[in-house]
Design an enzyme around this catalytic site. Structure first.
Site, PDB file in Angstrom:
ATOM      1  N   PHE A 296     -13.141  -5.411   1.701  1.00 25.76           N
ATOM      2  CA  PHE A 296     -14.261  -4.788   1.313  1.00 25.76           C
ATOM      3  C   PHE A 296     -15.634  -4.961   2.072  1.00 25.76           C
ATOM      4  CE2 PHE A 296     -12.177  -5.214  -3.415  1.00 25.76           C
ATOM      5  CZ  PHE A 296     -11.312  -4.147  -3.105  1.00 25.76           C
ATOM      6  N   PRO A 297     -15.466  -4.966   3.336  1.00 24.49           N
ATOM      7  CA  PRO A 297     -16.654  -5.108   4.157  1.00 24.49           C
ATOM      8  C   PRO A 297     -17.613  -3.948   3.972  1.00 24.49           C
ATOM      9  CG  PRO A 297     -14.899  -4.433   5.773  1.00 24.49           C
ATOM     10  CD  PRO A 297     -14.288  -4.512   4.330  1.00 24.49           C
ATOM     11  N   LEU A 298     -17.247  -2.970   3.366  1.00 23.45           N
ATOM     12  CA  LEU A 298     -18.237  -1.794   3.033  1.00 23.45           C
ATOM     13  C   LEU A 298     -18.420  -1.751   1.714  1.00 23.45           C
ATOM     14  CD1 LEU A 298     -17.145   0.832   5.760  1.00 23.45           C
ATOM     15  CD2 LEU A 298     -18.899  -0.943   5.637  1.00 23.45           C
ATOM     16  N   GLY A 299     -17.938  -2.510   0.940  1.00 19.52           N
ATOM     17  CA  GLY A 299     -17.837  -2.728  -0.703  1.00 19.52           C
ATOM     18  C   GLY A 299     -16.613  -2.286  -1.220  1.00 19.52           C
ATOM     19  N   GLY A 300     -15.802  -1.680  -0.558  1.00 18.64           N
ATOM     20  CA  GLY A 300     -14.540  -1.369  -0.996  1.00 18.64           C
ATOM     21  C   GLY A 300     -14.754  -0.153  -1.823  1.00 18.64           C
ATOM     22  N   PHE A 301     -14.305  -0.389  -3.270  1.00 20.10           N
ATOM     23  CA  PHE A 301     -14.186   0.835  -4.198  1.00 20.10           C
ATOM     24  C   PHE A 301     -15.496   1.032  -4.612  1.00 20.10           C
ATOM     25  CE2 PHE A 301      -9.550  -0.680  -4.037  1.00 20.10           C
ATOM     26  CZ  PHE A 301      -9.200   0.464  -3.941  1.00 20.10           C
TER      27      PHE A 301
ATOM     28  N   PRO B  64     -18.613   1.428  -2.984  1.00 21.42           N
ATOM     29  CA  PRO B  64     -19.592   1.320  -1.667  1.00 21.42           C
ATOM     30  C   PRO B  64     -21.144   0.456  -1.624  1.00 21.42           C
ATOM     31  CG  PRO B  64     -18.919   3.534  -1.871  1.00 21.42           C
ATOM     32  CD  PRO B  64     -18.397   2.846  -3.197  1.00 21.42           C
ATOM     33  N   LEU B  65     -21.287  -0.070  -0.693  1.00 16.12           N
ATOM     34  CA  LEU B  65     -22.530  -0.696  -0.583  1.00 16.12           C
ATOM     35  C   LEU B  65     -23.770   0.149  -0.854  1.00 16.12           C
ATOM     36  CD1 LEU B  65     -21.938  -3.431   2.216  1.00 16.12           C
ATOM     37  CD2 LEU B  65     -22.182  -4.010  -0.269  1.00 16.12           C
TER      38      LEU B  65
ATOM     39  N   TYR C 248       0.719  -1.158   0.222  1.00 17.57           N
ATOM     40  CA  TYR C 248       0.150  -0.005  -0.104  1.00 17.57           C
ATOM     41  C   TYR C 248       0.833   1.370   0.139  1.00 17.57           C
ATOM     42  CZ  TYR C 248      -3.757  -3.381   1.407  1.00 17.57           C
ATOM     43  OH  TYR C 248      -4.624  -4.281   1.474  1.00 17.57           O
TER      44      TYR C 248
HETATM   45  N1  LIG Z   1      -6.378  -8.959   0.850  1.00 15.10           N
HETATM   46  C1  LIG Z   1      -6.857  -8.168   0.056  1.00 15.10           C
HETATM   47  O1  LIG Z   1      -6.669  -8.379  -1.146  1.00 15.10           O
HETATM   48  C2  LIG Z   1      -7.245  -6.770   0.279  1.00 15.10           C
HETATM   49  C3  LIG Z   1      -7.923  -6.049  -0.845  1.00 15.10           C
HETATM   50  C4  LIG Z   1      -8.593  -4.939  -0.177  1.00 15.10           C
HETATM   51  C5  LIG Z   1      -8.488  -4.679   0.965  1.00 15.10           C
HETATM   52  N2  LIG Z   1      -8.033  -5.198   1.883  1.00 15.10           N
HETATM   53  C6  LIG Z   1      -7.916  -4.803   3.280  1.00 15.10           C
HETATM   54  O2  LIG Z   1      -9.298  -4.502   3.892  1.00 15.10           O
HETATM   55  C7  LIG Z   1      -9.455  -3.583   4.299  1.00 15.10           C
HETATM   56  C8  LIG Z   1     -10.864  -2.975   4.252  1.00 15.10           C
HETATM   57  O3  LIG Z   1     -11.057  -2.669   2.820  1.00 15.10           O
HETATM   58  P1  LIG Z   1     -11.075  -1.322   2.039  1.00 15.10           P
HETATM   59  O4  LIG Z   1     -10.753  -0.111   2.951  1.00 15.10           O
HETATM   60  O5  LIG Z   1     -10.726  -1.418   0.748  1.00 15.10           O
HETATM   61  O6  LIG Z   1     -12.651  -1.294   1.791  1.00 15.10           O
HETATM   62  P2  LIG Z   1     -14.165  -1.107   2.759  1.00 15.10           P
HETATM   63  O7  LIG Z   1     -13.516  -1.127   4.286  1.00 15.10           O
HETATM   64  O8  LIG Z   1     -15.153  -1.999   2.398  1.00 15.10           O
HETATM   65  O9  LIG Z   1     -14.449   0.470   2.448  1.00 15.10           O
HETATM   66  C9  LIG Z   1     -13.586   1.489   2.428  1.00 15.10           C
HETATM   67  C10 LIG Z   1     -14.195   2.805   1.665  1.00 15.10           C
HETATM   68  O10 LIG Z   1     -15.580   2.813   2.432  1.00 15.10           O
HETATM   69  C11 LIG Z   1     -15.621   4.334   2.935  1.00 15.10           C
HETATM   70  N3  LIG Z   1     -16.028   4.349   4.217  1.00 15.10           N
HETATM   71  C12 LIG Z   1     -15.483   3.895   5.208  1.00 15.10           C
HETATM   72  N4  LIG Z   1     -16.187   4.195   6.234  1.00 15.10           N
HETATM   73  C13 LIG Z   1     -17.467   4.976   5.927  1.00 15.10           C
HETATM   74  C14 LIG Z   1     -18.822   5.432   6.489  1.00 15.10           C
HETATM   75  N5  LIG Z   1     -18.816   5.336   7.778  1.00 15.10           N
HETATM   76  N6  LIG Z   1     -19.511   5.993   5.629  1.00 15.10           N
HETATM   77  C15 LIG Z   1     -19.271   6.153   4.479  1.00 15.10           C
HETATM   78  N7  LIG Z   1     -18.156   5.698   3.737  1.00 15.10           N
HETATM   79  C16 LIG Z   1     -17.250   4.957   4.532  1.00 15.10           C
HETATM   80  C17 LIG Z   1     -14.110   4.779   2.628  1.00 15.10           C
HETATM   81  O11 LIG Z   1     -14.101   6.198   2.264  1.00 15.10           O
HETATM   82  P3  LIG Z   1     -13.402   7.320   3.274  1.00 15.10           P
HETATM   83  O12 LIG Z   1     -11.919   6.809   3.280  1.00 15.10           O
HETATM   84  O13 LIG Z   1     -14.031   8.569   2.731  1.00 15.10           O
HETATM   85  O14 LIG Z   1     -13.962   6.908   4.831  1.00 15.10           O
HETATM   86  C18 LIG Z   1     -13.587   3.857   1.580  1.00 15.10           C
HETATM   87  O15 LIG Z   1     -14.002   4.320   0.369  1.00 15.10           O
HETATM   88  C19 LIG Z   1      -8.577  -2.399   3.656  1.00 15.10           C
HETATM   89  O16 LIG Z   1      -7.946  -1.455   4.439  1.00 15.10           O
HETATM   90  C20 LIG Z   1      -7.079  -3.453   3.485  1.00 15.10           C
HETATM   91  O17 LIG Z   1      -6.521  -3.546   4.942  1.00 15.10           O
HETATM   92  C21 LIG Z   1      -7.451  -6.535   1.748  1.00 15.10           C
END
Ligand SMILES: NC(=O)c1ccc[n+]([C@@H]2O[C@H](COP(=O)([O-])OP(=O)(O)OC[C@H]3O[C@@H](n4cnc5c(N)ncnc54)[C@H](OP(=O)(O)O)[C@@H]3O)[C@@H](O)[C@H]2O)c1
Length: 291
Positions: A213-218, A220-221, A63
């Site tokens: 991607f618990p919140l849908g990642g790129f 959003p859900l 990252y």
């Molecule tokens: N193993 C793998 O291949 C892999 C792949 C991807 C990710 N990951 C890991 O999984 C973690 C979680 O995934 P992720 O961060 O990609 O996706 P996520 O947690 O599903 O969603 C993050 C996105 O949601 C937004 N968000 C977060 N909280 C919010 C809220 N309360 N209200 C509205 N929007 C909100 C964030 O924007 P803001 O910044 O504006 O809040 C960001 O755009 C990563 O940090 C990483 O450590 C692992």
């Protein structure tokens, strides 16, 4: 999130962690590349997470590359004893922001040393081998060669525990014949339910399941059911999505990602949100409608 976190704990490796942690990927720049727009804001998110009781942070040296780990070190080192930092290896970044598989012995070994140096650690708590047979999702292929390298590095004392990411059930079974696997990190959320059966199988064996991607990642859900349930419970849709995951299985550990202190607080408050059974039944249908 209080110390009497109602969502409970689950064992990750040999440490009990709270079920709501933090994913640090969003802290580097756009496209998970380069420095954050606001360096101090990124440090503030990390400090707020730990001050709020988060004891599990997910990261990777790819990252940025190196940016997220360097921020974690700057914000939090020396680390509190109860903080578990989980990283992942198996890719490197191209200058064009691409994700390039990096599974040779040399690449994996230098990735572990990079993580140790950039995080300021002598040993890494948990390392996930991030499989890259397909960058988009789990795809079959043997993991024997790269996992053997991680097992060797574990024997050398550089890694405490090993997990797998972007893995199929067949690969997890193969991996468990080579090393003790303590967690699996795959894509899973309310709308993306491919691992429904796998989660139960891992729970029976005491292996943590950590959805990325618990919140849908790129993307959003978005679901009218999710919004309706959230309105009824006076919560936000993202809180409901996290509460549904906490309710889904006791071995699920959450690492929602955010670059904002406001969103972090909102997400951590989901630990206190109790979903009525009727709401869970409605939400269970979202994956089967949109998948
Ligand atoms: N193993 C793998 O291949 C892999 C792949 C991807 C990710 N990951 C890991 O999984 C973690 C979680 O995934 P992720 O961060 O990609 O996706 P996520 O947690 O599903 O969603 C993050 C996105 O949601 C937004 N968000 C977060 N909280 C919010 C809220 N309360 N209200 C509205 N929007 C909100 C964030 O924007 P803001 O910044 O504006 O809040 C960001 O755009 C990563 O940090 C990483 O450590 C692992």
């Amino acid at each position: 999130m209080s110390s009497l976190d109602p969502s409970g704990t689950f064992t990750l490796g040999d440490r009990k962690v709270k079920r709501l942690g933090y994913g640090a990927m969003q802290l580097s720049g756009p496209g998970v590349f380069g420095p954050p727009k606001d360096h101090d804001a990124a440090l503030a998110v990390l400090r707020e997470a730990v001050e709020s009781g988060v004891d599990h942070i997910d990261t990777s040296d790819f990252y940025g590359p190196h940016v997220t780990n360097t921020l974690i070190r700057e914000a939090l080192h020396p680390y509190s004893e109860d903080l578990v930092i989980v990283t992942k290896v198996g890719a490197r970044r191209g200058a064009d922001k691409s994700w390039i598989p990096a599974f040779s012995r040399e690449e994996l070994t230098s990735a572990i040393h990079d993580n140790l140096r950039n995080l300021g650690l002598d040993v890494i708590d948990v390392v996930n081998l991030r499989l890259m047979f397909s960058v988009h999702g789990p795809a079959e292929g043997s993991l024997e060669a790269p996992l053997t390298v991680l097992a060797d590095l574990q024997r050398q004392g550089l890694i405490r525990h090993i997990g797998l990411s972007n893995a199929t059930a067949t690969q997890i079974a193969e991996g468990r014949g080579i090393a003790k696997i303590v967690c699996v990190q795959n894509q899973y959320n309310l709308a993306h339910r491919d691992d429904d059966a796998l989660i139960g199988d891992l729970a029976r064996d005491g292996i943590a399941y950590v959805p990325f991607f618990p919140l849908g990642g790129f993307s959003p859900l978005q679901s009218s059911t999710l919004s309706d349930v959230a309105t009824r419970l006076d919560a936000t849709p993202m809180q409901v999505a996290l509460a549904w995951l906490l309710r889904r299985s006791p071995n699920i550990l959450l690492i929602p990602g955010t670059s904002s202190v406001g969103h972090l607080r909102e997400n951590l408050a989901a630990a206190e949100l109790v979903l009525p059974d009727a709401a869970v039944r409605e939400l269970d249908q979202v994956g089967s409608i949109t998948a």
